[in-house]
Motif scaffolding. Structure first.
Motif, PDB file in Angstrom:
ATOM      1  N   ASP A 224       9.391   0.100  13.923  1.00  0.00           N
ATOM      2  CA  ASP A 224       8.009  -0.105  13.725  1.00  0.00           C
ATOM      3  C   ASP A 224       7.723  -0.524  12.049  1.00  0.00           C
ATOM      4  N   HIS A 225       7.155  -1.494  11.749  1.00  0.00           N
ATOM      5  CA  HIS A 225       6.794  -1.985  10.337  1.00  0.00           C
ATOM      6  C   HIS A 225       5.927  -0.845   9.773  1.00  0.00           C
ATOM      7  N   VAL A 226       6.147  -0.505   8.692  1.00  0.00           N
ATOM      8  CA  VAL A 226       5.443   0.389   7.777  1.00  0.00           C
ATOM      9  C   VAL A 226       5.283  -0.247   6.351  1.00  0.00           C
ATOM     10  N   PRO A 227       3.958  -0.618   6.114  1.00  0.00           N
ATOM     11  CA  PRO A 227       2.647  -0.578   7.142  1.00  0.00           C
ATOM     12  C   PRO A 227       2.894  -1.721   8.213  1.00  0.00           C
ATOM     13  N   SER A 228       2.061  -1.538   9.091  1.00  0.00           N
ATOM     14  CA  SER A 228       1.766  -2.453  10.375  1.00  0.00           C
ATOM     15  C   SER A 228       1.449  -3.627   9.828  1.00  0.00           C
ATOM     16  N   LYS A 229       1.794  -4.760  10.590  1.00  0.00           N
ATOM     17  CA  LYS A 229       1.382  -6.093   9.982  1.00  0.00           C
ATOM     18  C   LYS A 229      -0.134  -6.310  10.074  1.00  0.00           C
TER      19      LYS A 229
ATOM     20  N   GLU B 234      -4.992   1.306  14.968  1.00  0.00           N
ATOM     21  CA  GLU B 234      -4.883   0.546  13.895  1.00  0.00           C
ATOM     22  C   GLU B 234      -5.532  -0.722  14.008  1.00  0.00           C
ATOM     23  N   GLU B 235      -5.790  -1.077  15.200  1.00  0.00           N
ATOM     24  CA  GLU B 235      -6.980  -2.265  15.465  1.00  0.00           C
ATOM     25  C   GLU B 235      -8.388  -1.638  15.106  1.00  0.00           C
ATOM     26  N   TYR B 236      -8.553  -0.589  15.603  1.00  0.00           N
ATOM     27  CA  TYR B 236      -9.779   0.005  15.237  1.00  0.00           C
ATOM     28  C   TYR B 236     -10.087   0.211  13.716  1.00  0.00           C
ATOM     29  N   PHE B 237      -8.979   0.692  12.919  1.00  0.00           N
ATOM     30  CA  PHE B 237      -9.229   0.854  11.705  1.00  0.00           C
ATOM     31  C   PHE B 237      -9.399  -0.364  10.963  1.00  0.00           C
ATOM     32  N   VAL B 238      -8.743  -1.450  11.188  1.00  0.00           N
ATOM     33  CA  VAL B 238      -8.729  -2.491  10.239  1.00  0.00           C
ATOM     34  C   VAL B 238     -10.106  -3.177  10.680  1.00  0.00           C
ATOM     35  N   CYS B 239     -10.748  -3.225  11.905  1.00  0.00           N
ATOM     36  CA  CYS B 239     -11.942  -3.722  12.302  1.00  0.00           C
ATOM     37  C   CYS B 239     -12.975  -2.740  11.428  1.00  0.00           C
ATOM     38  N   LEU B 240     -12.747  -1.577  11.701  1.00  0.00           N
ATOM     39  CA  LEU B 240     -14.008  -0.772  10.876  1.00  0.00           C
ATOM     40  C   LEU B 240     -14.001  -1.083   9.260  1.00  0.00           C
TER      41      LEU B 240
ATOM     42  N   LYS C 294     -18.633 -13.228   9.370  1.00  0.00           N
ATOM     43  CA  LYS C 294     -18.656 -12.666   8.076  1.00  0.00           C
ATOM     44  C   LYS C 294     -17.482 -11.735   7.879  1.00  0.00           C
ATOM     45  N   ILE C 295     -16.701 -11.721   8.604  1.00  0.00           N
ATOM     46  CA  ILE C 295     -15.450 -10.952   8.259  1.00  0.00           C
ATOM     47  C   ILE C 295     -14.349 -11.529   7.472  1.00  0.00           C
ATOM     48  N   ARG C 296     -13.905 -11.148   6.354  1.00  0.00           N
ATOM     49  CA  ARG C 296     -13.253 -11.722   5.385  1.00  0.00           C
ATOM     50  C   ARG C 296     -11.873 -11.985   5.800  1.00  0.00           C
ATOM     51  N   ARG C 297     -11.187 -11.044   6.472  1.00  0.00           N
ATOM     52  CA  ARG C 297      -9.575 -11.296   6.770  1.00  0.00           C
ATOM     53  C   ARG C 297      -9.619 -12.049   8.268  1.00  0.00           C
ATOM     54  N   PRO C 298      -9.054 -13.470   8.209  1.00  0.00           N
ATOM     55  CA  PRO C 298      -9.156 -13.958   9.450  1.00  0.00           C
ATOM     56  C   PRO C 298      -8.342 -13.199  10.511  1.00  0.00           C
ATOM     57  N   SER C 299      -7.274 -12.472  10.304  1.00  0.00           N
ATOM     58  CA  SER C 299      -6.529 -11.768  11.583  1.00  0.00           C
ATOM     59  C   SER C 299      -7.622 -10.740  12.105  1.00  0.00           C
ATOM     60  N   VAL C 300      -8.363 -10.128  11.333  1.00  0.00           N
ATOM     61  CA  VAL C 300      -9.397  -9.026  11.750  1.00  0.00           C
ATOM     62  C   VAL C 300     -10.497 -10.009  12.711  1.00  0.00           C
TER      63      VAL C 300
ATOM     64  N   TYR D 283      -2.384  -3.797   0.040  1.00  0.00           N
ATOM     65  CA  TYR D 283      -1.626  -2.511   0.511  1.00  0.00           C
ATOM     66  C   TYR D 283      -0.867  -2.208  -0.625  1.00  0.00           C
ATOM     67  N   ARG D 284      -0.869  -0.785  -1.256  1.00  0.00           N
ATOM     68  CA  ARG D 284       0.041  -0.418  -2.157  1.00  0.00           C
ATOM     69  C   ARG D 284       0.270   1.063  -1.581  1.00  0.00           C
ATOM     70  N   TYR D 285       1.606   1.529  -2.079  1.00  0.00           N
ATOM     71  CA  TYR D 285       1.572   3.101  -1.814  1.00  0.00           C
ATOM     72  C   TYR D 285       2.502   3.682  -3.011  1.00  0.00           C
ATOM     73  N   ILE D 286       2.709   5.057  -2.976  1.00  0.00           N
ATOM     74  CA  ILE D 286       3.735   5.629  -3.914  1.00  0.00           C
ATOM     75  C   ILE D 286       4.143   6.772  -2.919  1.00  0.00           C
ATOM     76  N   ALA D 287       5.475   7.026  -3.194  1.00  0.00           N
ATOM     77  CA  ALA D 287       5.978   8.164  -2.233  1.00  0.00           C
ATOM     78  C   ALA D 287       6.749   9.038  -3.285  1.00  0.00           C
ATOM     79  N   ILE D 288       6.443  10.317  -3.520  1.00  0.00           N
ATOM     80  CA  ILE D 288       6.872  11.285  -4.202  1.00  0.00           C
ATOM     81  C   ILE D 288       7.878  12.239  -3.655  1.00  0.00           C
ATOM     82  N   ASP D 289       9.166  12.709  -4.049  1.00  0.00           N
ATOM     83  CA  ASP D 289       9.623  13.735  -3.641  1.00  0.00           C
ATOM     84  C   ASP D 289      10.183  14.485  -4.982  1.00  0.00           C
ATOM     85  N   ASP D 290       9.537  15.643  -5.353  1.00  0.00           N
ATOM     86  CA  ASP D 290       9.323  16.227  -6.782  1.00  0.00           C
ATOM     87  C   ASP D 290       9.231  17.902  -6.383  1.00  0.00           C
ATOM     88  N   MET D 291       9.979  18.744  -6.957  1.00  0.00           N
ATOM     89  CA  MET D 291       9.761  19.953  -7.084  1.00  0.00           C
ATOM     90  C   MET D 291       9.431  20.723  -5.698  1.00  0.00           C
TER      91      MET D 291
END
Ligand code: ZN
Length: 243
Positions: free
Chosen positions: A27-32, A60-66, A79-85, A214-222
């Protein structure tokens, strides 16, 4: 993206990272669907069972469309900006109608009432995927902290904190990709006697999967695992597990 190998104990992340099932697919993270073509190279992948893979894709389809409907103020594919959506909404009139039916107006402001469970499902899945890939940690239990919503809805100070890099206190899982990404920087700070001193700090920075998308940060601390995600520089999520 940088291609980093996971050198952590390979018993840590086994099977489907979302449930206790077998890993039948990757599974791709994030999904394509959360990214635009051309896709970044070396996208993170994690083990996933077929059932989880299929369960998540509808949400995921619902989320990107919303999200695009909110950002563009319309469910009209033109009027939707992203062609894939726009394509998903053209092909799925029922989904488009479902989002259109959730349109609301409060004090002259248009908006959409989200199906919260479905959005939570998507964000938690992404956080679990990032924890598995970056931190070599399987987080199948319910998180101890979960928040998601529009980043601009936070006060400026909270946005700055959310967007900041993390100064690492303790090492996370030895050999994890996260540990390989940390870098050292020198900060000049006043010491107790008023003189300036150089202090080495370990920095854990955000990972830009795709600029402005898409950006993320992953923290493993304390003893805490924290995943923060920002999608389309608008929708943000923070998930934490105390371990
Ligand atoms: Zn599964």
């Amino acid at each position: 993206m940088d291609q980093l190998n996971d050198y952590a104990d390979n018993r840590l992340v086994r099977g489907c990272v979302y449930c206790v099932g077998m890993a039948e697919t990757r599974d791709h993270v994030p999904s394509k669907c959360l990214l635009d073509s051309p896709y970044p190279t070396n996208l993170p992948v994690v083990g996933c069972c077929d059932a989880c893979n299929q369960n998540f894709s509808k949400d995921e389809e619902y989320f990107v469309c919303l999200l695009e409907s909110v950002l563009c103020g319309s469910t009209d594919p033109k009027k939707i900006r992203r062609p894939s959506v726009a394509k998903i909404m053209e092909k799925s009139p029922a989904l488009r109608q479902r989002i259109e039916n959730s349109r609301t107006e409060i004090n002259g402001q248009f908006g959409f009432i989200p199906e919260v469970d479905r959005i939570d499902n998507v964000m938690l899945k992404l956080a679990r995927g990032h924890a598995a890939f970056e931190l070599s940690q399987c987080c199948r239990t319910e998180p101890d902290h979960f928040w998601c919503g529009p980043l601009p809805s936070l006060p400026q100070e909270a946005q700055d904190t959310f967007n900041s890099v993390h100064f690492q206190q303790m090492f996370g899982e030895v050999g994890s990709r996260n540990l390989q990404r940390l870098f050292v920087t020198q900060l000049t700070m006043p010491s107790g006697n008023g003189e300036q001193q150089n202090i080495g700090m370990l920095i854990n920075d955000w990972i830009d999967v795709q600029d402005d998308q898409y950006r993320y940060i992953a923290i493993d601390d304390m003893g805490f695992l924290i995943i923060r995600i920002v999608i389309s520089e608008y929708f943000a999520c923070e998930v934490a597990w105390g371990v």
